[in-house]
Design an enzyme around this catalytic site. Structure first.
Site, PDB file in Angstrom:
ATOM      1  N   ASN A   1     -15.818  51.302   2.160  1.00 56.61           N
ATOM      2  CA  ASN A   1     -15.613  50.326   1.092  1.00 56.61           C
ATOM      3  C   ASN A   1     -14.568  50.781   0.078  1.00 56.61           C
ATOM      4  OD1 ASN A   1     -17.140  48.091   1.814  1.00 56.61           O
ATOM      5  ND2 ASN A   1     -19.032  48.971   0.999  1.00 56.61           N
TER       6      ASN A   1
ATOM      7  N   HIS B   1     -25.539  54.117   5.412  1.00 56.24           N
ATOM      8  CA  HIS B   1     -24.875  52.835   5.157  1.00 56.24           C
ATOM      9  C   HIS B   1     -24.403  52.196   6.459  1.00 56.24           C
ATOM     10  CE1 HIS B   1     -21.374  50.507   3.140  1.00 56.24           C
ATOM     11  NE2 HIS B   1     -22.493  49.824   3.040  1.00 56.24           N
TER      12      HIS B   1
ATOM     13  N   GLU C   1     -22.345  55.303   7.887  1.00 57.18           N
ATOM     14  CA  GLU C   1     -21.954  56.367   6.961  1.00 57.18           C
ATOM     15  C   GLU C   1     -23.217  57.106   6.522  1.00 57.18           C
ATOM     16  OE1 GLU C   1     -18.010  54.852   4.568  1.00 57.18           O
ATOM     17  OE2 GLU C   1     -19.883  53.861   4.044  1.00 57.18           O
TER      18      GLU C   1
ATOM     19  N   SER D   1     -24.587  49.869  -0.934  1.00 60.07           N
ATOM     20  CA  SER D   1     -23.138  50.032  -0.801  1.00 60.07           C
ATOM     21  C   SER D   1     -22.492  50.312  -2.143  1.00 60.07           C
ATOM     22  CB  SER D   1     -22.502  48.797  -0.142  1.00 60.07           C
ATOM     23  OG  SER D   1     -23.205  47.635  -0.404  1.00 60.07           O
TER      24      SER D   1
HETATM   25  N1  3HC Z   1     -26.039  42.056  19.691  1.00 58.95           N
HETATM   26  C1  3HC Z   1     -25.184  42.746  20.448  1.00 58.95           C
HETATM   27  N2  3HC Z   1     -23.889  42.417  20.632  1.00 58.95           N
HETATM   28  C2  3HC Z   1     -23.443  41.311  20.026  1.00 58.95           C
HETATM   29  C3  3HC Z   1     -24.282  40.517  19.221  1.00 58.95           C
HETATM   30  C4  3HC Z   1     -25.631  40.932  19.049  1.00 58.95           C
HETATM   31  N3  3HC Z   1     -26.475  40.248  18.298  1.00 58.95           N
HETATM   32  N4  3HC Z   1     -23.557  39.506  18.744  1.00 58.95           N
HETATM   33  C5  3HC Z   1     -22.316  39.637  19.209  1.00 58.95           C
HETATM   34  N5  3HC Z   1     -22.240  40.728  20.014  1.00 58.95           N
HETATM   35  C6  3HC Z   1     -21.051  41.248  20.682  1.00 58.95           C
HETATM   36  C7  3HC Z   1     -20.452  40.230  21.618  1.00 58.95           C
HETATM   37  O1  3HC Z   1     -21.067  40.289  22.895  1.00 58.95           O
HETATM   38  C8  3HC Z   1     -19.017  40.674  21.670  1.00 58.95           C
HETATM   39  O2  3HC Z   1     -18.896  41.803  22.517  1.00 58.95           O
HETATM   40  P1  3HC Z   1     -17.648  41.976  23.523  1.00 58.95           P
HETATM   41  O3  3HC Z   1     -16.452  42.118  22.625  1.00 58.95           O
HETATM   42  O4  3HC Z   1     -17.985  43.217  24.287  1.00 58.95           O
HETATM   43  O5  3HC Z   1     -17.652  40.730  24.338  1.00 58.95           O
HETATM   44  C9  3HC Z   1     -18.755  41.158  20.252  1.00 58.95           C
HETATM   45  O6  3HC Z   1     -20.048  41.511  19.721  1.00 58.95           O
HETATM   46  C10 3HC Z   1     -18.131  40.088  19.378  1.00 58.95           C
HETATM   47  O7  3HC Z   1     -19.015  38.969  19.295  1.00 58.95           O
HETATM   48  P2  3HC Z   1     -18.604  37.425  19.289  1.00 58.95           P
HETATM   49  O8  3HC Z   1     -17.672  37.152  20.422  1.00 58.95           O
HETATM   50  O9  3HC Z   1     -19.819  36.608  19.187  1.00 58.95           O
HETATM   51  O10 3HC Z   1     -17.931  37.230  17.923  1.00 58.95           O
HETATM   52  P3  3HC Z   1     -16.444  37.439  17.478  1.00 58.95           P
HETATM   53  O11 3HC Z   1     -15.579  37.911  18.567  1.00 58.95           O
HETATM   54  O12 3HC Z   1     -16.124  36.197  16.743  1.00 58.95           O
HETATM   55  O13 3HC Z   1     -16.645  38.654  16.447  1.00 58.95           O
HETATM   56  C11 3HC Z   1     -17.428  39.859  14.602  1.00 58.95           C
HETATM   57  C12 3HC Z   1     -17.501  38.550  15.372  1.00 58.95           C
HETATM   58  C13 3HC Z   1     -18.127  40.950  15.377  1.00 58.95           C
HETATM   59  C14 3HC Z   1     -18.158  39.629  13.281  1.00 58.95           C
HETATM   60  C15 3HC Z   1     -15.927  40.240  14.403  1.00 58.95           C
HETATM   61  O14 3HC Z   1     -15.236  39.170  13.864  1.00 58.95           O
HETATM   62  C16 3HC Z   1     -15.747  41.444  13.522  1.00 58.95           C
HETATM   63  O15 3HC Z   1     -15.866  42.571  13.954  1.00 58.95           O
HETATM   64  N6  3HC Z   1     -15.431  41.178  12.227  1.00 58.95           N
HETATM   65  C17 3HC Z   1     -15.242  42.233  11.244  1.00 58.95           C
HETATM   66  C18 3HC Z   1     -16.584  42.710  10.757  1.00 58.95           C
HETATM   67  C19 3HC Z   1     -16.444  43.796   9.735  1.00 58.95           C
HETATM   68  O16 3HC Z   1     -15.391  44.271   9.382  1.00 58.95           O
HETATM   69  N7  3HC Z   1     -17.610  44.199   9.207  1.00 58.95           N
HETATM   70  C20 3HC Z   1     -17.686  45.195   8.169  1.00 58.95           C
HETATM   71  C21 3HC Z   1     -17.887  44.536   6.864  1.00 58.95           C
HETATM   72  S1  3HC Z   1     -17.990  45.683   5.539  1.00 58.95           S
HETATM   73  C22 3HC Z   1     -19.639  46.034   5.414  1.00 58.95           C
HETATM   74  O17 3HC Z   1     -20.460  45.541   6.142  1.00 58.95           O
HETATM   75  C23 3HC Z   1     -20.031  47.030   4.356  1.00 58.95           C
HETATM   76  C24 3HC Z   1     -20.943  46.448   3.316  1.00 58.95           C
HETATM   77  O18 3HC Z   1     -21.249  47.463   2.402  1.00 58.95           O
HETATM   78  C25 3HC Z   1     -20.336  45.337   2.576  1.00 58.95           C
END
Ligand code: 3HC
Length: 283
Positions: free
Chosen positions: A191, A141, A153, A120
């Site tokens: 990012n 990414h 990405e 990243s």
């Molecule tokens: N496999 C498949 N699906 C899954 C899963 C898995 N292991 N775990 C969870 N899910 C699904 C759930 O079934 C649910 O689906 P639905 O909405 O259809 O019911 C959905 O994912 C959400 O899961 P949860 O209910 O368990 O969890 P939350 O609702 O608390 O969400 C989260 C958790 C998905 C992490 C959410 O809070 C989110 O999207 N957060 C933002 C994450 C984000 O922005 N990530 C990017 C970070 S930047 C990055 O990564 C770049 C790097 O370079 C730093």
């Protein structure tokens, strides 16, 4: 260009394990490599927990879980990746480590194989230069948590061929992801926009303008983000955010990209977020 079936993943951490998981769930054969048996076992444990969650949530049938799991092989030696069509690297964000790794992979893999980095923060072109296949080298990414986040990405370096980009586009789609083409510049697309926002939130908190809970609740409920910025820092890992911020600042020299003192202090103290059990919040 031959169809991708055999996938290598180097690094069994949060990202590598997630990439391996989506690939086996998509019907591909995966070999996941890390340096020690312990690192591999921990990666497999996380992958199993994630697949169990997917089964519990009705996202994955039990039979499909079983057959996906049979497509996963693990190893501690890079030689196990011979014969791969693509190898995705997701090891520590250290240019030297990655360059050395890619040099070795370049020697091991067949002429047609594609090398991809999930970095990243490191310019893709500086890694492609460590190989003799800069045309078959690309940034790929993924986002955390990989099984849930739909984006990939694709980052072509100046040297990447159009064929390689096309192959990565269909590979990403095969994984159930929606790819975008991002530039080989600091932060790529996501990012570059997301990290300054997270840094602003840390500065806002550090200045004492609002509590961390109110900052996060504000952005969750007021802007419909799934997570507030400080919770997101904890999810991604404060060390990762710091590294990306440093690379953005090095490239653009814009104050909004400079890591705030609090972020540096938290990383020095080992308060990395969910992975260490403590960050802005306690887990
Ligand atoms: N496999 C498949 N699906 C899954 C899963 C898995 N292991 N775990 C969870 N899910 C699904 C759930 O079934 C649910 O689906 P639905 O909405 O259809 O019911 C959905 O994912 C959400 O899961 P949860 O209910 O368990 O969890 P939350 O609702 O608390 O969400 C989260 C958790 C998905 C992490 C959410 O809070 C989110 O999207 N957060 C933002 C994450 C984000 O922005 N990530 C990017 C970070 S930047 C990055 O990564 C770049 C790097 O370079 C730093």
């Amino acid at each position: 260009m031959r169809e991708i079936q055999r996938v290598g993943v180097v690094g069994a951490g949060q990202m590598g394990g997630g990439i391996a998981e989506v690939a086996i769930r998509a019907g591909l054969d995966v070999t996941m490599v890390d340096v020690t048996d312990e690192a591999v076992a921990e990666g497999v444990r996380r992958l199993d927990a994630s697949m169990s969650k997917a089964v519990d949530r009705g996202k994955l049938a039990e039979d499909d879980r079983r057959s996906a799991r049979e497509r996963l092989a693990t190893a501690t030696e890079l030689e196990a990746l011979e014969g791969s069509d693509v190898v995705v690297e997701a090891v520590v964000e250290d240019r030297e480590v990655k360059a050395r790794l890619f040099g070795r992979l370049d020697e091991l893999l067949g002429a047609e194989a594609i090398l991809a980095s999930n970095t990243s923060s490191i310019p893709i072109v500086t890694l492609s230069g460590a190989t003799r296949r800069p045309d078959r080298f690309v940034g790929l990414h993924f986002f955390n948590p990989v099984p849930v986040m739909k984006l990939v990405e694709i980052i072509p370096a100046l040297t990447t061929s159009e064929e390689t980009v096309a192959a990565m586009r269909s590979f990403s789609e095969r994984l159930g992801k929606s790819p975008i083409i991002a530039p080989d510049r600091g932060g790529f697309v996501v990012n570059a926009l997301l990290v300054p926002y997270k840094l602003d939130a840390i500065r806002f908190y550090e200045a004492g303008y609002a509590s961390k809970e109110d900052i996060d609740t504000g952005m969750r409920l007021g802007a419909a983000h799934p997570m507030g910025p400080l919770e997101l820092c904890d999810l991604v890992g404060n060390d990762v955010t710091l590294m990306v911020a440093e690379s953005l600042f090095e490239e653009f020299r814009e104050p909004r990209m400079a890591p705030p003192p609090l972020l540096r202090r938290m990383v020095s103290a080992g308060l990395l977020g969910r992975k260490t059990g403590e960050g802005f919040y306690t887990y």
